[in-house]
Scaffold this motif. Structure first.
Motif, PDB file in Angstrom:
ATOM      1  N   LEU A   1       1.090  -1.128   0.321  1.00 34.64           N
ATOM      2  CA  LEU A   1      -0.175   0.038   0.058  1.00 34.64           C
ATOM      3  C   LEU A   1       1.123   1.132   0.075  1.00 34.64           C
ATOM      4  O   LEU A   1       1.699   1.166   0.793  1.00 34.64           O
TER       5      LEU A   1
ATOM      6  N   PHE B   1       0.814   5.418   0.212  1.00 35.99           N
ATOM      7  CA  PHE B   1      -0.023   6.412   0.692  1.00 35.99           C
ATOM      8  C   PHE B   1       0.822   7.772   0.777  1.00 35.99           C
ATOM      9  O   PHE B   1       1.747   7.711   1.294  1.00 35.99           O
TER      10      PHE B   1
ATOM     11  N   HIS C   1      -3.377   5.306  -2.031  1.00 36.43           N
ATOM     12  CA  HIS C   1      -4.404   6.027  -1.197  1.00 36.43           C
ATOM     13  C   HIS C   1      -3.804   7.191  -1.001  1.00 36.43           C
ATOM     14  O   HIS C   1      -2.730   7.401  -0.712  1.00 36.43           O
TER      15      HIS C   1
ATOM     16  N   ILE D   1      -4.727  10.929   1.169  1.00 39.56           N
ATOM     17  CA  ILE D   1      -5.428  11.247   2.464  1.00 39.56           C
ATOM     18  C   ILE D   1      -5.737  12.738   2.181  1.00 39.56           C
ATOM     19  O   ILE D   1      -5.013  13.753   1.797  1.00 39.56           O
TER      20      ILE D   1
ATOM     21  N   GLU E   1      -6.800   8.537  10.745  1.00 41.14           N
ATOM     22  CA  GLU E   1      -6.846   7.696   9.485  1.00 41.14           C
ATOM     23  C   GLU E   1      -5.648   6.968   8.885  1.00 41.14           C
ATOM     24  O   GLU E   1      -5.912   5.784   8.537  1.00 41.14           O
ATOM     25  N   VAL E   2      -4.610   7.356   9.505  1.00 41.20           N
ATOM     26  CA  VAL E   2      -3.492   6.643   8.966  1.00 41.20           C
ATOM     27  C   VAL E   2      -3.376   5.107   9.800  1.00 41.20           C
ATOM     28  O   VAL E   2      -3.118   4.024   9.114  1.00 41.20           O
TER      29      VAL E   2
ATOM     30  N   GLU F   1      -5.708   3.619  11.125  1.00 38.75           N
ATOM     31  CA  GLU F   1      -7.087   2.762  10.370  1.00 38.75           C
ATOM     32  C   GLU F   1      -6.680   2.090   9.012  1.00 38.75           C
ATOM     33  O   GLU F   1      -6.937   0.874   8.749  1.00 38.75           O
ATOM     34  N   LEU F   2      -6.096   3.144   8.307  1.00 35.57           N
ATOM     35  CA  LEU F   2      -5.777   2.759   6.879  1.00 35.57           C
ATOM     36  C   LEU F   2      -5.038   1.557   6.729  1.00 35.57           C
ATOM     37  O   LEU F   2      -5.038   0.516   6.099  1.00 35.57           O
ATOM     38  N   THR F   3      -3.775   1.805   7.675  1.00 34.80           N
ATOM     39  CA  THR F   3      -2.663   0.744   7.424  1.00 34.80           C
ATOM     40  C   THR F   3      -3.049  -0.541   8.258  1.00 34.80           C
ATOM     41  O   THR F   3      -2.796  -1.618   7.861  1.00 34.80           O
TER      42      THR F   3
ATOM     43  N   ASP G   1      -6.044  -1.795   8.655  1.00 39.99           N
ATOM     44  CA  ASP G   1      -7.211  -2.473   7.908  1.00 39.99           C
ATOM     45  C   ASP G   1      -6.491  -3.243   6.613  1.00 39.99           C
ATOM     46  O   ASP G   1      -6.816  -4.446   6.221  1.00 39.99           O
ATOM     47  N   TYR G   2      -5.299  -2.649   6.012  1.00 39.77           N
ATOM     48  CA  TYR G   2      -4.704  -3.241   4.885  1.00 39.77           C
ATOM     49  C   TYR G   2      -3.965  -4.402   5.369  1.00 39.77           C
ATOM     50  O   TYR G   2      -3.987  -5.307   4.618  1.00 39.77           O
TER      51      TYR G   2
END
Length: 288
Positions: A204, A206, A232, A234, A248-249, A251-253, A255-256
């Motif tokens: 990922l 971002f 992605h 932001i 957000e970072v 949660e994003l990482t 979940d990935y």
């Protein structure tokens, strides 16, 4: 959470860990990030991962690393770290400078299941390179250097920009001369590196959509060097995404990484060879 020290090819390095039976995550922060100022991210990710945060040579309390040592050398240091602690299958998280270290590691190791790399690209554009070189003009004056960093590398129009700029200026002014020397060497290292090699680990990529250092186009272009990449951006965020959009970072990482599952069959290194830096001279290049 415990803090320990480890020797990596003659460089004394600091790391911390929150050991558990959960999947292993190795976290490599940015050049100005430390164990102490990553507490929130570390704590939140430790809920889902057995997490290790490593300060590679040149970061924070770890030993100074001369600027001629490249990101492939730093990648070998991370490989040595994982080998020493028997970390055989890991997820990898790298922020900014740490993302480049992570990529160097990915080219040296078969331990990485998947990676999330934030705030980095294949090579810096001419404007960003010029900014880094200009930063050296202020290295004897911390106030001027702090002002230069915030004016050149941080956009005006993100939600928390004023508060973040004040925090960055304060942090730089409090830096010891030793810490500033490390940061400048790390910054110079970015200029002389370019990421031209391919790999197959799921990754990922971002960054903030208002990053003053790298563009969305540059991140997207770098994604073509990965066999399995997601990109992605932001929203309303600059280069300091770990401060501006911390929740957000995380949660994003998280979940990935969790979406990659447990069925790991390894990968093949593409166009690289693995070598021991104690047996050969490490040359400049082979990174970003």
């Amino acid at each position: 959470m415990d803090i320990d020290w480890i020797d990596l090819y003659g460089y004394k390095c600091r790391y911390r860990h929150a050991k558990s039976s959960k999947p292993v995550l190795v976290f490599l922060p940015g050049s100005m990030q430390t164990i102490e100022n990553c507490d929130d991210i570390f704590s939140k990710l430790s809920k889902d991962f057995c997490i290790y945060q490593l300060e590679v040579p040149g970061i924070s309390e770890s030993d100074y690393l001369p600027e001629e040592k490249d990101f492939r050398f730093l990648g070998r240091c991370v490989e040595k770290f994982c080998e020493s602690l028997s970390l055989d299958c890991i997820s990898l998280l790298g922020f900014s400078y740490g993302a480049l270290v992570s990529y160097g590691f990915m080219l040296e190791s078969q331990r990485v299941k998947c990676a999330a790399l934030g705030g980095a690209c294949r090579r810096l554009n001419e404007s960003a390179t010029s900014d880094i070189l200009d930063a050296y003009k202020h290295k004897k004056d911390k106030q001027a250097f702090a002002q230069f960093v915030t004016e050149s590398w941080m956009p005006e129009n993100t939600g928390r920009s004023k508060a973040i700029k004040r925090a960055v200026v304060s942090a730089i002014r409090k830096m010891s001369d030793d810490m500033l020397d490390k940061y400048l060497a790390n910054t110079k290292r970015i200029i002389i590196n370019e990421q031209n090699e391919h790999n197959t680990q799921p990754t990922l990529l971002f960054c903030g959509d208002r990053d003053a250092m790298i563009s969305q186009q540059e991140v997207t272009e770098w994604s073509t060097y990965f066999l399995d990449a997601k990109v992605h951006f932001i929203k309303n965020c600059g280069h300091l995404f770990h401060i501006e959009a911390r929740g957000e970072v995380v949660e994003l990482t998280r979940d990935y990484f969790l979406s990659q599952g447990d069925d790991w069959k390894g990968f093949s290194l593409v166009g690289t060879s693995i070598s021991d830096p104690t047996n050969e001279r490490v040359e400049i290049g082979g990174g970003r």
